[in-house]
Scaffold this active site. Structure first.
Site, PDB file in Angstrom:
ATOM      1  N   ASN A   7      28.221 -18.334   3.056  1.00  0.00           N
ATOM      2  CA  ASN A   7      27.787 -19.666   2.609  1.00  0.00           C
ATOM      3  C   ASN A   7      28.534 -19.918   1.303  1.00  0.00           C
ATOM      4  O   ASN A   7      28.152 -19.412   0.249  1.00  0.00           O
ATOM      5  CB  ASN A   7      26.268 -19.660   2.411  1.00  0.00           C
ATOM      6  CG  ASN A   7      25.739 -21.023   2.003  1.00  0.00           C
ATOM      7  OD1 ASN A   7      26.508 -21.944   1.744  1.00  0.00           O
ATOM      8  ND2 ASN A   7      24.433 -21.143   1.929  1.00  0.00           N
ATOM      9  N   ARG A  94      28.453 -21.264   7.057  1.00  0.00           N
ATOM     10  CA  ARG A  94      27.564 -22.415   6.940  1.00  0.00           C
ATOM     11  C   ARG A  94      28.399 -23.592   6.447  1.00  0.00           C
ATOM     12  O   ARG A  94      29.031 -23.502   5.391  1.00  0.00           O
ATOM     13  CB  ARG A  94      26.451 -22.124   5.939  1.00  0.00           C
ATOM     14  CG  ARG A  94      25.578 -23.333   5.753  1.00  0.00           C
ATOM     15  CD  ARG A  94      24.549 -23.129   4.681  1.00  0.00           C
ATOM     16  NE  ARG A  94      23.736 -24.331   4.581  1.00  0.00           N
ATOM     17  CZ  ARG A  94      23.289 -24.830   3.440  1.00  0.00           C
ATOM     18  NH1 ARG A  94      23.557 -24.239   2.297  1.00  0.00           N
ATOM     19  NH2 ARG A  94      22.567 -25.919   3.440  1.00  0.00           N
ATOM     20  N   HIS A 183      19.613 -29.268   6.467  1.00  0.00           N
ATOM     21  CA  HIS A 183      18.713 -28.106   6.618  1.00  0.00           C
ATOM     22  C   HIS A 183      18.482 -27.783   8.100  1.00  0.00           C
ATOM     23  O   HIS A 183      17.471 -27.158   8.450  1.00  0.00           O
ATOM     24  CB  HIS A 183      17.324 -28.353   5.996  1.00  0.00           C
ATOM     25  CG  HIS A 183      17.288 -28.380   4.498  1.00  0.00           C
ATOM     26  ND1 HIS A 183      16.370 -29.134   3.800  1.00  0.00           N
ATOM     27  CD2 HIS A 183      18.025 -27.741   3.568  1.00  0.00           C
ATOM     28  CE1 HIS A 183      16.545 -28.962   2.504  1.00  0.00           C
ATOM     29  NE2 HIS A 183      17.561 -28.121   2.331  1.00  0.00           N
ATOM     30  N   ARG A 242      16.006 -33.960  -7.096  1.00  0.00           N
ATOM     31  CA  ARG A 242      16.408 -35.180  -6.379  1.00  0.00           C
ATOM     32  C   ARG A 242      15.201 -36.077  -6.131  1.00  0.00           C
ATOM     33  O   ARG A 242      14.105 -35.576  -5.868  1.00  0.00           O
ATOM     34  CB  ARG A 242      17.036 -34.813  -5.027  1.00  0.00           C
ATOM     35  CG  ARG A 242      18.449 -34.294  -5.149  1.00  0.00           C
ATOM     36  CD  ARG A 242      18.986 -33.795  -3.827  1.00  0.00           C
ATOM     37  NE  ARG A 242      19.096 -32.352  -3.806  1.00  0.00           N
ATOM     38  CZ  ARG A 242      19.271 -31.608  -2.721  1.00  0.00           C
ATOM     39  NH1 ARG A 242      19.373 -32.182  -1.539  1.00  0.00           N
ATOM     40  NH2 ARG A 242      19.356 -30.300  -2.800  1.00  0.00           N
ATOM     41  N   GLU A 385      18.115 -18.449   7.354  1.00  0.00           N
ATOM     42  CA  GLU A 385      19.253 -19.234   7.835  1.00  0.00           C
ATOM     43  C   GLU A 385      20.418 -18.332   8.231  1.00  0.00           C
ATOM     44  O   GLU A 385      21.134 -18.626   9.180  1.00  0.00           O
ATOM     45  CB  GLU A 385      19.677 -20.234   6.748  1.00  0.00           C
ATOM     46  CG  GLU A 385      18.655 -21.349   6.589  1.00  0.00           C
ATOM     47  CD  GLU A 385      18.863 -22.199   5.351  1.00  0.00           C
ATOM     48  OE1 GLU A 385      18.404 -21.781   4.274  1.00  0.00           O
ATOM     49  OE2 GLU A 385      19.487 -23.254   5.454  1.00  0.00           O
TER      50      GLU A 385
END
Ligand code: AMP
Length: 398
Positions: A7, A94, A183, A242, A385
């Site tokens: 990643n 990823r 996601h 955010r 993940e």
């Protein structure tokens, strides 16, 4: 064979190595501050009773230097987990944005790289770093098959009325302005775990990925029907820094009435808002402590965070035509009992009743927190993940 998962971020590389087909993690780690004289590598080797951890501080001019150092750790004695790099058959990457071309894990070739590059415009913070990771891995693991697993792919099953915005059609057809969702790897993984736990692949699930970034998804039959992030990962739930959903006129007002430059608007919305903007802190552990001490800003922030999630739970129960399980995952979802309590409060009319005692307990693995009278299950499912990426890479066969 072994599968190596990468990643790659703008100045970091997160990695994990799995032995396959037994899905055994051999080691994992994080390279940080790439480009710095004082870059760091945290390298964790599994296998014994407890994992062993190594910490290195060294100059790493670029991602290639970082990955070469990781490869040295993989094969170096003591603690090396590979004899030779050729034991890595697949490298899984990823990749944040796959646009509407990629609906599943994809073997990387020149055309795939060109498409990832074309999508820089839609994911300027992520896709360039992801592509650097791919190009460096191609050099470092020349014999391995390189596979991309896209964060957007799982949400490509959204119906058009869920992914389109009510904007003039050419903005979609010519400029790709639509909901993509993110996601996806995490939502797909925890939904599959939850469906297996329920013994019902067709179960109607709402998955809540609550970490630094937060998103909700409505999932049935291994298909995403809607999700709260949109054209970018800014939409939807309140996050660490955010905003989540807001009236777009606020952006215009910031620029036209308050004199913000576009770059400043982006900074406010992405980096200075959410829980940070409301409280001055973005780690839920700190905000939880402040709330327990009676801090009004922390109290408001928790209420707003949970209220937004509750709105999506209501909306997605309607999307799914009912609900069989609400699934909490990621750093906040797995650990913050107060968030789960606030989200599930007075949700009995949706069939959701939380067992307060179980909610407070900390245990590893999948947890069922529903009270006996709860019609829908309330589950905590730890996300993974990296494992999901590895499974999708392995699923490509060959
Ligand atoms: P993730 O993006 O999944 O790594 O989640 C990171 C976030 O999880 C952190 O910013 C924290 O706010 C939150 N987190 C981690 N551990 C805890 C905890 N024990 N209690 C509450 N929040 C936590």
């Amino acid at each position: 064979m072994n599968i190596f998962i990468i990643n790659s971020g703008s100045s970091s590389i997160k990695y994990q190595l799995f032995a396959w087909p037994n899905e055994q993690p051999l080691c994992s780690g994080l390279v940080e501050r790439i480009g710095d004289e004082q870059a760091t590598i945290t390298h964790r080797v599994f296998g014994g009773e407890t994992p062993t951890e190594q910490h290195l501080t060294l100059p790493l001019p670029d991602h290639a230097a970082g990955l070469r150092e990781v490869v040295r750790l993989l094969t170096a004695a003591p603690g090396g987990v590979l004899q030779d790099l050729s034991e890595v058959a697949v490298v899984g990457h990823r990749v944040v944005h796959g646009g509407d071309r990629f609906t599943a894990a994809t073997v990387i070739d020149a055309a795939v790289k060109a498409e990832i590059r074309r999508l820089f415009a839609l994911a300027p913070l992520h896709n360039p770093a992801n592509l650097v990771g791919i190009e460096v891995a191609e050099q470092v693991f020349p014999a391995a098959r390189q596979v991309a697993v896209f964060d957007t792919a799982f949400h490509q099953t959204l119906p058009d009325y869920a992914f389109r915005y009510a904007l003039p059609t050419p903005l979609y057809t010519e400029h790709g302005i639509r909901k993509y969702g993110f996601h996806g790897t995490s939502h797909q993984y925890v939904a599959a775990q939850a469906a297996a736990y329920l013994g019902r692949p067709e179960a109607r699930l709402i998955t809540l990925h609550l970490g630094n970034g937060c998103s909700a998804a409505a999932v049935r039959d291994d298909k995403s029907l809607d999700t709260s992030m949109g054209f970018s990962p800014l939409a939807g739930l309140v996050m660490g820094t955010r905003t989540g959903d807001l009236d777009p006129t606020i952006l215009l007002h910031l620029q036209d009435a308050l004199g913000y430059a576009p770059a400043d608007v982006a900074t406010v919305l992405n980096k200075q808002s959410g829980m940070l903007g409301l409280t001055g802190a973005n780690d839920m552990r700190d905000i939880g402590v402040a709330r327990a001490a009676g801090d009004p800003a922390a109290t408001l922030a928790y209420n707003l965070y949970a209220y937004r999630i509750r709105q999506y739970v209501g909306a997605y129960t309607a999307v799914l035509g009912g609900l069989d399980a609400l699934v909490f995952t990621a750093g906040v979802g797995e650990n913050d009992a107060l968030v789960r309590q606030l989200v599930c409060q007075d949700m009995g009319f949706f069939g959701l009743v939380l067992n307060e005692q179980l909610n407070q307990q900390r245990q590893p693995g999948l947890r069922d927190l529903s009270a006996p009278e709860s019609r829908a299950k309330i589950l905590v499912v730890p996300t993974n993940e990296e494992l999901e990426i590895a499974r999708q890479c392995a699923g490509l066969g060959g």
